[in-house]
Each structure stands twice: as C-alpha cells, then as structure tokens.
Design a protein around this motif. Sequence first.
Motif, mmCIF file in Angstrom:
data_model
loop_
_atom_site.group_PDB
_atom_site.id
_atom_site.type_symbol
_atom_site.label_atom_id
_atom_site.label_comp_id
_atom_site.label_asym_id
_atom_site.label_seq_id
_atom_site.Cartn_x
_atom_site.Cartn_y
_atom_site.Cartn_z
ATOM 1 N N ALA A 147 0.836 -1.206 0.000
ATOM 2 C CA ALA A 147 0.000 0.000 0.000
ATOM 3 C C ALA A 147 0.867 1.251 0.000
ATOM 4 O O ALA A 147 0.602 2.216 -0.727
ATOM 5 N N CYS A 180 -5.882 -4.174 0.913
ATOM 6 C CA CYS A 180 -6.182 -2.792 1.339
ATOM 7 C C CYS A 180 -7.101 -2.085 0.349
ATOM 8 O O CYS A 180 -7.150 -0.849 0.336
ATOM 9 N N LEU A 182 -6.717 -1.654 -2.770
ATOM 10 C CA LEU A 182 -5.909 -0.734 -3.571
ATOM 11 C C LEU A 182 -6.407 -0.637 -5.009
ATOM 12 O O LEU A 182 -6.158 0.358 -5.676
ATOM 13 N N THR A 194 -6.740 2.192 -9.573
ATOM 14 C CA THR A 194 -6.478 2.614 -8.203
ATOM 15 C C THR A 194 -7.506 3.669 -7.815
ATOM 16 O O THR A 194 -8.259 4.179 -8.662
#
Length: 283
Positions: A147, A180, A182, A194
């Motif tokens: 991340a 996460c 992403l 993203t």
Amino acid sequence: MPAGLRSTVEAIAGTPLPHGILGASCTTLYDVTEEQIHELNGVQWLGLGCCPARDWADPCETPPGETPPPPPDKEFCRPEVEHAAPITVYAGAECSALGFSYDEAREQALASLALGEQHAVEAGFMRTKLSMEAVDLTPPGGPLSIAQGVAVLEGCLAESYGGVGTLHVPAGAAALLGCCNLLREDPQTGSLRTLAGNCAVIGAGYSYLNTGPAGTPADPGTAWLYITGPLVIRRGPVDVVPDRSRASASVNPRNNDRRVLAERTYLVGTTCKVCAVLVETCP
C-alpha cells in the motif's frame, strides 16, 4: 478397468491473463498496417504533458503595506524526444518428423505464441524500458508495504505527469492489492483502477524477471512495482518460419527433427517519468 491404449483427444486450450499488458483495457493496442510496417524498426515522438503547468503569483495581489516582489519569470521547457524499441517474441515447436507433420508443428508454435506472447512482452518491456529508465524511490530503510509502495509511485507520477498512468505489478504480488482495497474493477471497461484513477497491469512477465532499476533482482519476499504514463502498443503480424511453401526446410536431415517457429514484433511506448519501488510480499 484394465489399462489400455490412451485415446487422443483435443488439447486443453488456455486463456491469457485478462489484466496483462495486452489484455488490460487501459492499454491502447493496434496492429500496424502494411503501410506502417516500417514502424516495427522503432518509433519516436515528442513527449506531451511532461512539462508541468504552474500557477503564477500576480505581484498586484501583494497585501497593502508590503513591497510587491518583482514579477516572476514564467518557466518554459522543451519537450523531450521519446522512443519505443522493438520487442520480438517467439515460440517454437520441435518433435521427430516421424508422425509430426508441418501443419501440426505450425499449430503448436502458433498456439504457444498466442498463449505466451503477453508474458514475453511484459518481460521484454521490464528488461528494456522499466528497469533501464526508472527512478528508484525505495527508502533507505528498505522495502515498503504494498500500500505504501503504490502511494509513493502515484505521488511520483502525479508530480511529473498530469494524466492517468499505468501501475505495473508482478502477478505474484497481485493478491496483496486486494488486502487494502488498492484496486477496483471498472464495471464499464473491466480495467483495474487505483483510487487515484490510474490503471493497473498485472504481469506474469514482471513476476518472471522481478528486477528493479539497472536490472537489480528482488530479494525473496519482495517485488518491484513500477508506474509509467499511458501505454500505446504497436503489434506486427505473426511470421511463421519456415512458411508453408518451404515446409520441407523445417526438417533437420541430421536428426530427422522438425522445427517450426512463430514470432512477431511489438513496440511498447509510454511517456514521461518511470518510477520504481521495492515492496514486501512476505513480511
């Protein structure tokens, strides 16, 4: 059931990874025409958007009672000549000529090329462009989390280029991008994006090499991520060697083996700055 002779059936067909460099819907891919075939020797262009636009401080806006500064000089920059070099990828089929016809060898070579050329293009692009031109943003303390790595790369791109760019991720690290959130899949185009809006290429060829700037290999448990501007890919026709008119030339009379080669040339172009960072995949 007693053992017997095996039956011959259809081969198991494969499908290239959908988010690789040739499958990503954020990549512009087109086939060169007969009139453009000379482009496969390499192309060049003047970079667009690599010079930042800046805000200008108007001296007339100086607060009352303060001396206005001298008018700032407006900055100009010269566009750089960028280029894309050819990447030729190939697949070959070999077997004893006894029971292995030219057409069978040709089919094998073409099928191998169709399934594997994306992997080869990714490896060639990493070897000749990404690892050769990238600025290494890995901090002195060592690899970042994935991340943190994506954040650093997107910051680098945003400072040097005002448009949507491309994140290049080894397939071996792709699963970590979901930890996460992403990346998200664009429901309209199917591309991976993203939160900042940059596109992502998940490359098996990137995993295969996994090298950083100047060809530095990644240590076990780490991976190199890159970010670039958008990608424009030129693709040449498939050449089969020897062609059908010279099928007999595919057989080596010394050992009676038949060889057929399928190959084609690609040019992968991108623009502006290339940035890299080393991330942990197994902390």
